[in-house]
Scaffold this motif. Sequence first.
Motif, mmCIF file in Angstrom:
data_model
loop_
_atom_site.group_PDB
_atom_site.id
_atom_site.type_symbol
_atom_site.label_atom_id
_atom_site.label_comp_id
_atom_site.label_asym_id
_atom_site.label_seq_id
_atom_site.Cartn_x
_atom_site.Cartn_y
_atom_site.Cartn_z
ATOM 1 N N ARG A 92 6.912 -0.841 4.775
ATOM 2 C CA ARG A 92 5.896 -0.156 4.657
ATOM 3 C C ARG A 92 4.919 -0.918 3.664
ATOM 4 O O ARG A 92 5.281 -1.856 2.753
ATOM 5 C CB ARG A 92 5.902 1.472 3.770
ATOM 6 C CG ARG A 92 6.544 1.477 2.559
ATOM 7 C CD ARG A 92 6.579 0.558 1.500
ATOM 8 N NE ARG A 92 7.028 0.781 0.325
ATOM 9 C CZ ARG A 92 6.535 0.122 -0.877
ATOM 10 N NH1 ARG A 92 5.764 -0.642 -0.841
ATOM 11 N NH2 ARG A 92 7.032 0.481 -2.147
ATOM 12 N N ALA A 104 1.745 -0.362 0.956
ATOM 13 C CA ALA A 104 1.321 0.706 0.202
ATOM 14 C C ALA A 104 0.299 0.466 -0.775
ATOM 15 O O ALA A 104 0.343 0.579 -1.921
ATOM 16 C CB ALA A 104 2.559 1.422 -0.528
ATOM 17 N N PRO A 105 -0.913 0.010 -0.277
ATOM 18 C CA PRO A 105 -2.139 -0.274 -1.086
ATOM 19 C C PRO A 105 -2.713 0.882 -1.664
ATOM 20 O O PRO A 105 -2.632 2.110 -1.165
ATOM 21 C CB PRO A 105 -3.079 -0.970 -0.061
ATOM 22 C CG PRO A 105 -2.886 -0.139 1.191
ATOM 23 C CD PRO A 105 -1.332 -0.123 1.272
ATOM 24 N N SER A 106 -3.433 0.639 -2.865
ATOM 25 C CA SER A 106 -4.248 1.757 -3.382
ATOM 26 C C SER A 106 -5.661 1.360 -2.998
ATOM 27 O O SER A 106 -5.899 0.466 -3.284
ATOM 28 C CB SER A 106 -4.011 1.403 -5.031
ATOM 29 O OG SER A 106 -2.880 1.643 -5.486
ATOM 30 N N GLU A 114 -1.970 4.749 -1.656
ATOM 31 C CA GLU A 114 -1.497 5.137 -2.452
ATOM 32 C C GLU A 114 -2.799 5.680 -3.575
ATOM 33 O O GLU A 114 -3.290 4.708 -4.465
ATOM 34 C CB GLU A 114 -0.777 4.226 -3.297
ATOM 35 C CG GLU A 114 0.616 3.991 -2.496
ATOM 36 C CD GLU A 114 1.651 3.622 -3.496
ATOM 37 O OE1 GLU A 114 1.443 3.016 -4.429
ATOM 38 O OE2 GLU A 114 2.823 3.957 -2.958
ATOM 39 N N TYR A 164 2.181 6.293 -10.459
ATOM 40 C CA TYR A 164 2.498 5.592 -9.325
ATOM 41 C C TYR A 164 4.373 5.470 -9.214
ATOM 42 O O TYR A 164 4.872 5.636 -7.926
ATOM 43 C CB TYR A 164 1.937 4.165 -9.709
ATOM 44 C CG TYR A 164 2.948 2.935 -9.132
ATOM 45 C CD1 TYR A 164 2.928 2.965 -7.760
ATOM 46 C CD2 TYR A 164 3.692 2.109 -9.800
ATOM 47 C CE1 TYR A 164 3.801 1.913 -7.123
ATOM 48 C CE2 TYR A 164 4.515 1.275 -9.302
ATOM 49 C CZ TYR A 164 4.458 1.228 -7.848
ATOM 50 O OH TYR A 164 5.381 0.137 -7.363
ATOM 51 N N VAL A 208 5.769 6.994 -5.603
ATOM 52 C CA VAL A 208 6.102 5.457 -4.797
ATOM 53 C C VAL A 208 7.898 5.596 -4.535
ATOM 54 O O VAL A 208 8.263 5.703 -3.382
ATOM 55 C CB VAL A 208 6.254 4.049 -5.517
ATOM 56 C CG1 VAL A 208 6.932 4.006 -6.550
ATOM 57 C CG2 VAL A 208 5.910 3.011 -4.601
ATOM 58 N N ARG A 266 7.395 -5.960 -1.437
ATOM 59 C CA ARG A 266 6.227 -6.029 -2.311
ATOM 60 C C ARG A 266 5.856 -7.202 -3.302
ATOM 61 O O ARG A 266 7.141 -7.792 -3.162
ATOM 62 C CB ARG A 266 5.993 -4.503 -3.253
ATOM 63 C CG ARG A 266 7.342 -4.498 -3.996
ATOM 64 C CD ARG A 266 7.097 -3.205 -4.602
ATOM 65 N NE ARG A 266 8.386 -2.681 -5.439
ATOM 66 C CZ ARG A 266 8.586 -1.637 -5.844
ATOM 67 N NH1 ARG A 266 8.034 -0.610 -5.792
ATOM 68 N NH2 ARG A 266 9.720 -1.462 -6.842
ATOM 69 N N LEU A 299 5.803 -6.540 -9.060
ATOM 70 C CA LEU A 299 6.075 -5.205 -9.272
ATOM 71 C C LEU A 299 7.826 -5.053 -9.349
ATOM 72 O O LEU A 299 8.211 -4.033 -9.525
ATOM 73 C CB LEU A 299 5.917 -4.194 -7.939
ATOM 74 C CG LEU A 299 4.268 -3.949 -7.859
ATOM 75 C CD1 LEU A 299 3.902 -3.310 -6.660
ATOM 76 C CD2 LEU A 299 3.956 -2.971 -8.863
HETATM 77 N N1 GLU Z 1 0.157 0.830 -4.588
HETATM 78 C C1 GLU Z 1 0.776 -0.204 -5.274
HETATM 79 C C2 GLU Z 1 -0.564 -1.418 -5.409
HETATM 80 O O1 GLU Z 1 -1.363 -1.370 -4.896
HETATM 81 C C3 GLU Z 1 1.828 -0.835 -4.551
HETATM 82 C C4 GLU Z 1 2.896 -0.141 -4.411
HETATM 83 C C5 GLU Z 1 4.284 -0.889 -3.990
HETATM 84 O O2 GLU Z 1 4.243 -1.596 -2.911
HETATM 85 O O3 GLU Z 1 5.391 -0.324 -4.413
HETATM 86 O O4 GLU Z 1 -0.073 -2.220 -6.331
#
Ligand code: GLU
Length: 280
Positions: free
Chosen positions: A5, A7-9, A41, A196, A200, A214, A218
């Motif tokens: 996946r 998963a951008p904010s 997100e 988050y 997540v 990712r 992170l």
């Molecule tokens: N939403 C997070 C971000 O934009 C990434 C989340 C993830 O990949 O775990 O930094």
Amino acid sequence: MIVTRFAPSPTGHLHLGHAFSAFNAWRRARAAGGRFLLRLEDIDPGRCRPEFGAAIQRDLGWLGLTWDEPVRVQSRHLAEYQAVLDGLAERALAYPCFCTRADIAREIAASAGAPHGPDGAVLYPGTCRCLSSSERADRIAAGERFALRLDMQAALRSAPSYPALWYEEDGEGRIACRPECFGDVVLARKDAPASYHLCVTHDDTVQGVTLVTRGADLKPATDLHRLLQDLMGWAPPRYAHHRLLTDTAGRRLAKRDKAMTLDALRAEGVSARAIIERFG
Ligand code: GLU
């Protein structure tokens, strides 16, 4: 089947660094005939805007990084996150915290040698952990706003796999987790319904993600994510943290680098193909 996946904010336009992250997830899924999912997100109401969510989908489409429907939009799943939070509170693994930033700063100033978390911030000193249940109930009834924090020590005692908690990192093997260094981390903020970390891990589980790709920024958070998964009985995915793209000065790309947004690059005449080739 491999499921990845992106998963951008939706707090701004995608830049080259995001595109690289999306490309990694897309390539890993597509190379294995798997599924590539998109998750927005948007849990922080103060920073996220729907138009950025739409722009993200337009930019990914332009790059040719097509995803498998449906797009998961976190703000539409608040009841699910609340159920997880309630479950943790019922198990006495989470507690309401009424402290303001000033309260926390005062408490830290008064204590000798406050420990720091992985992000360099001083850990929460635990002021509200010891409140009696009647004081908690009274303050909530009086309308005092509160965050929900994980009781880290209780969580560690209750996690079935701890201290032998680990995750599988692509190319590195098993990485041992030390979630205790996060202290009593916030699971739901006063001004945002869930954190988050909680969303997540929950969403990777319900979406059946098998490989989390990712940015390396992170990676430290994965220790905490593994603890939450362990507490909730959620099967862990594998992880593949990738390098971060940097600008010519060696600084990682950020939202301030307007010239690096896909929008700006497209306007300059840079093709999607040229961008993807750069990642290859
Ligand atoms: N939403 C997070 C971000 O934009 C990434 C989340 C993830 O990949 O775990 O930094």
